[in-house]
Design a protein around this motif. Structure first.
Motif, short mmCIF file in Angstrom:
data_model
loop_
_atom_site.label_atom_id
_atom_site.label_comp_id
_atom_site.label_asym_id
_atom_site.label_seq_id
_atom_site.Cartn_x
_atom_site.Cartn_y
_atom_site.Cartn_z
N VAL A 145 0.85 -1.20 0.00
CA VAL A 145 0.00 0.00 0.00
C VAL A 145 0.88 1.26 0.00
CG1 VAL A 145 -1.69 1.34 1.31
CG2 VAL A 145 -2.00 -1.13 1.03
N ALA A 146 2.01 1.19 0.72
CA ALA A 146 2.94 2.33 0.70
C ALA A 146 3.46 2.56 -0.71
CB ALA A 146 4.09 2.08 1.66
N ALA A 147 3.77 1.48 -1.44
CA ALA A 147 4.24 1.62 -2.83
C ALA A 147 3.13 2.18 -3.70
CB ALA A 147 4.73 0.28 -3.36
N LEU A 148 1.88 1.79 -3.43
CA LEU A 148 0.75 2.34 -4.19
C LEU A 148 0.60 3.84 -3.93
CD1 LEU A 148 -2.16 -0.28 -3.96
CD2 LEU A 148 -0.93 0.46 -6.01
N ARG A 149 0.79 4.24 -2.68
CA ARG A 149 0.72 5.66 -2.33
C ARG A 149 1.78 6.46 -3.07
NH1 ARG A 149 -1.45 8.17 2.40
NH2 ARG A 149 0.28 9.61 2.45
N HIS A 150 2.96 5.86 -3.21
CA HIS A 150 4.03 6.51 -3.95
C HIS A 150 3.65 6.62 -5.43
CE1 HIS A 150 8.14 7.79 -4.80
NE2 HIS A 150 8.22 6.88 -5.75
N GLY A 151 2.92 5.63 -5.92
CA GLY A 151 2.48 5.63 -7.31
C GLY A 151 1.20 6.43 -7.50
N ALA A 152 0.50 6.14 -8.58
CA ALA A 152 -0.70 6.90 -8.93
C ALA A 152 -1.78 5.95 -9.45
CB ALA A 152 -0.35 7.97 -9.96
N PRO A 153 -2.35 5.10 -8.57
CA PRO A 153 -3.37 4.16 -9.05
C PRO A 153 -4.65 4.88 -9.44
CG PRO A 153 -3.18 4.06 -6.65
CD PRO A 153 -2.09 4.98 -7.12
#
Lengths: 212, 180
Positions: A145-153
Motif C-alpha cells: 500500500v505504501a508503494a501504491l501511495r508513492h504511485g498513482a493508481p
C-alpha cells in the motif's frame, strides 16, 4: 490563477527527481519477503517433517498455487500503480492460480473417496490458517500500500485488493511450510478465505490512503 | 505528426526526469495545451472550469512524474491522469460521467491555449504556510529562479526547494478537496 504561473513553479521543482515507481516496487517486495519470513519464523516455523513432505505432490502443489497467486498479483499490481499502464492485458495472470487450484481440486476428488472429502476439507489447522496468513501478510500488505501511495493508481480500491492478493500469496507461501493439511480441498477453502480477508483489507485501506 | 510529437515529448520527459528544468517547463507547456484540448471536449456541458482540471492534471503529472516509464509513450500516461482528475472533479460535484478512454486517440490531439482558471490565486496561496507562500509566489507570480528567491528571502537554495515542493504538494491536496 494562471496556468503559466503554475508551470513556472512546477518547472522550478524539477530536482530532485522522485524514486522511479519501478524502484519503489523493488524496495517494497525486497522488504516484504524478509518481513513475512521473520513473522513466520517467530510465530510458526516450518513443520518438523518438512524434508519428508517435500517428496509429496500435495505439499509441493501448495507452493505452486501460492507462488502463482503472488506472482500474478504482483504483475497486475505493478501496472495498476501507474496511469496508462496496460493492467487489463496482464489481468489473465490473476486466473492462473485459481485455474491450477480448480484442476487440483478436481484431481483430488477423483482420487479420494467421496466419504473422505469432508475430513480433508476441514483438516486440523483451519483456525491457525485463518489467523496466520493475515498476520504474516499484514506487513507485506502495508509495504505494498505504501508503494501504491508513492504511485498513482487510477483505481485505488481495485489496486488495494490486488495488493491484498499479492500479500496473501506471499504469506500463504510461508504458511504452507508450516501447515500439515496438504489436501487441495483444505487449501482451496481456508487459504482462499484468509487471502480474501487480506484483499478486502487492502481495498478498504487503499481507497483511503492511495488517493492522489 | 503524432509519432513525431511522441518522440519529442518522451525525449523532453527523460531530460526533465534527469533534472533539466528548461526541458521540464517546455514539456509541461506542451502537455498543458494537449490536456486542455482533451478536457474542453469533456466539460462542454458546463459546470466545471476546464482550466481547473488542466491545473489539477499538471500538478498530478508533476507530483507523480516517476510513474511514467521511460520506455512507454507519454500521451497515454498523461491522458490517463487527466481522465482520472476529470472523473474525480465530476464525482466531487455529485455527477457521474463516462469518459470514454477509446475516444482519446481521435479527439485529443488539438492543443488549445488560454490559460486562466477561475480559481483565485490569493485563495490558493492562502492554504500555504507563510514561508511556502512567499516562495511559491516569488517563483510562480514573479517568475524568479530558485537562486534569486533564496537571495531575496534570505534562505538557502535547499530550503527554497523544500518549501516549494511542500507548497505544491499542499496546493494539490487543497485542489483535491474543494468542489471545483
Amino acid at each position: 490563477m494562471r496556468t503559466d504561473d503554475l508551470i513556472k513553479a512546477l518547472g522550478a521543482d524539477a530536482k530532485p527527481a522522485p524514486l522511479p515507481q519501478r524502484g519503489a516496487w523493488r524496495l517494497a517486495i525486497g522488504l516484504a519477503v524478509p518481513v513475512a519470513a521473520a513473522v513466520f519464523f517467530v510465530i510458526l516455523g516450518p513443520r518438523p517433517d518438512i524434508a519428508a513432505a517435500m517428496h509429496t505432490a500435495r505439499f509441493l502443489f501448495k507452493f505452486v498455487f501460492t507462488l502463482a497467486l503472488a506472482g500474478g498479483a504482483l504483475a497486475v499490481l505493478y501496472r495498476l500503480s501507474m496511469p496508462g499502464a496496460p493492467a487489463r492485458r496482464a489481468a489473465p495472470l490473476l486466473l492462473v492460480a485459481p485455474l491450477l487450484m480448480a484442476a487440483a481440486v478436481a484431481l483430488e476428488m477423483a482420487v479420494v473417496p467421496a466419504g473422505d472429502w469432508t475430513t480433508r476439507l476441514v483438516g486440523h489447522n483451519m483456525l491457525v490458517c485463518l489467523a496466520s496468513i493475515p498476520i504474516i501478510g499484514a506487513g507485506p500488505l502495508a509495504l505494498f500500500v505504501a508503494a501504491l501511495r508513492h504511485g498513482a493508481p487510477t483505481r485505488p480500491g481495485l489496486a488495494g485488493a490486488v495488493a491484498g492478493l499479492a500479500a496473501g500469496g506471499l504469506a500463504a507461501t510461508f504458511y504452507a511450510a508450516h501447515c500439515t493439511d496438504d489436501s487441495p480441498l483444505f487449501v482451496a477453502t481456508w487459504y482462499t478465505l484468509a487471502i480474501a480477508a487480506l484483499a478486502l483489507a487492502g481495498a478498504v485501506v487503499s481507497r483511503r490512503l492511495a488517493r492522489w | 505528426m503524432r509519432g513525431k510529437d511522441e518522440v519529442e515529448l518522451a525525449r523532453l520527459m527523460r531530460a526533465a526526469l534527469a533534472g533539466d528544468e528548461k526541458a521540464y517547463a517546455d514539456v509541461l507547456y506542451r502537455l498543458a495545451a494537449l490536456v486542455r484540448g482533451f478536457v474542453r471536449r469533456r466539460t462542454a456541458a458546463g459546470g466545471i472550469d476546464p482550466e481547473d482540471i488542466v491545473q489539477d492534471t499538471l500538478l498530478a503529472i508533476h507530483l507523480k512524474r516517476h510513474t511514467w516509464r521511460p520506455d512507454a509513450p507519454v500521451l497515454p500516461w498523461v491522458y490517463a491522469i487527466a481522465r482520472f482528475k476529470l472523473v474525480d472533479a465530476f464525482r466531487r460535484r455529485g455527477r457521474r460521467i463516462e469518459v470514454d478512454i477509446d475516444a482519446v486517440a481521435e479527439t485529443a490531439a488539438e492543443p488549445e491555449a488560454e490559460t486562466v482558471s477561475e480559481r483565485d490565486l490569493a485563495r490558493v496561496l492562502e492554504s500555504l504556510s507563510p514561508g511556502q507562500r512567499s516562495v511559491v509566489a516569488a517563483i510562480s507570480v514573479d517568475g524568479r529562479s530558485i537562486g534569486e528567491t533564496a537571495t531575496l528571502l534570505g534562505m538557502s537554495e535547499t530550503a527554497v526547494r523544500v518549501a516549494l515542493h511542500r507548497g505544491l504538494a499542499a496546493i494539490a491536496r487543497r485542489f483535491g478537496q474543494e468542489p471545483s
